[in-house]
Structure formats: structure tokens, C-alpha cells
Design a protein around this motif. Structure first.
Motif, mmCIF file in Angstrom:
data_model
loop_
_atom_site.group_PDB
_atom_site.id
_atom_site.type_symbol
_atom_site.label_atom_id
_atom_site.label_comp_id
_atom_site.label_asym_id
_atom_site.label_seq_id
_atom_site.Cartn_x
_atom_site.Cartn_y
_atom_site.Cartn_z
ATOM 1 N N GLY A 1 -31.278 -19.861 9.207
ATOM 2 C CA GLY A 1 -32.018 -20.959 9.816
ATOM 3 C C GLY A 1 -31.348 -21.471 11.079
ATOM 4 O O GLY A 1 -30.529 -20.784 11.694
ATOM 5 N N ALA A 2 -31.703 -22.688 11.454
ATOM 6 C CA ALA A 2 -31.188 -23.298 12.679
ATOM 7 C C ALA A 2 -29.705 -23.619 12.534
ATOM 8 O O ALA A 2 -29.239 -23.978 11.457
ATOM 9 C CB ALA A 2 -31.969 -24.565 12.995
ATOM 10 N N GLN B 1 -30.458 -19.675 16.159
ATOM 11 C CA GLN B 1 -31.277 -19.409 14.986
ATOM 12 C C GLN B 1 -30.740 -18.116 14.393
ATOM 13 O O GLN B 1 -30.536 -17.141 15.111
ATOM 14 C CB GLN B 1 -32.734 -19.242 15.453
ATOM 15 C CG GLN B 1 -33.811 -19.355 14.430
ATOM 16 C CD GLN B 1 -33.970 -20.735 13.834
ATOM 17 O OE1 GLN B 1 -33.644 -21.735 14.446
ATOM 18 N NE2 GLN B 1 -34.477 -20.787 12.642
#
Length: 102
Positions: free
Chosen positions: A43-44, A39
Motif C-alpha cells: 500500500g501507500a 506505493q
């Protein structure tokens, strides 16, 4: 989904292969082992490892782990860009134009 690995270089038979689906990514249409998840501020991210041992950080929505985009499904893959892509491109061009003029 792929799991976090202590050592990205340690490959085993249980690792999931993930396909890169973003048409402009250098790894497009390649299936690579997922060696971890991260992360960051964007974001991921999935960590995919190439044959030479390099680990690439790729957003999950650029892989076959993401659900198919409804615009692509309805258009049967004929559109080069989605409406959201065109709007993002127009915004980027406008910001760059402002930097060049100003």
C-alpha cells in the motif's frame, strides 16, 4: 501531505514534518521531514528522512497524518492493543504454530 522529491537528501524549509505515532516503531514520537510518497505491494508509504540521511518507509496510518483511531479515542489511550490488533496477533500465532507442528 508530503510531496515526491527527486533527491531525498535535498531538504528545504517547506518540507512537512511528520510524526511517527505507532508505539512499537523505532522512530516513535519523532517528527521527521517527509521527502516523498511511494506505493508498493503493501500500500501507500511515506518516506521519512532521519538526521543521518537514512530514509525510512512508513505506512501513513502509523503517522500523525492519519485520523485518530476511534477505539483509541473512546478508550482514552488506555488499551495496549485494539481488538483488530489482538485478532491479527491470534491469527499470526495460529499460523506460526501450524508451521512448528507441521
Amino acid at each position: 501531505a508530503c510531496t515526491l522529491r527527486e533527491n531525498a537528501a535535498a531538504l528545504d524549509a517547506e518540507q512537512e514534518l511528520v510524526g511517527v505515532t505507532h508505539p512499537f516503531h523505532p522512530l516513535f514520537e519523532r517528527r521527521l521531514p517527509c521527502v516523498g510518497r511511494r506505493q508498493n505491494r503493501h500500500g501507500a508509504r511515506l518516506l521519512l528522512q532521519t538526521e543521518d540521511g537514512a530514509v525510512w518507509s512508513v505506512p501513513p496510518h502509523w503517522t500523525d497524518l492519519a485520523s485518530p483511531d476511534p477505539e483509541v479515542v473512546v478508550g482514552h489511550g488506555r488499551a495496549a492493543l485494539r481488538v483488530s490488533d489482538l485478532l491479527a496477533l491470534a491469527d499470526l500465532v495460529e499460523r506460526l504454530r501450524g508451521k512448528l507442528v507441521g
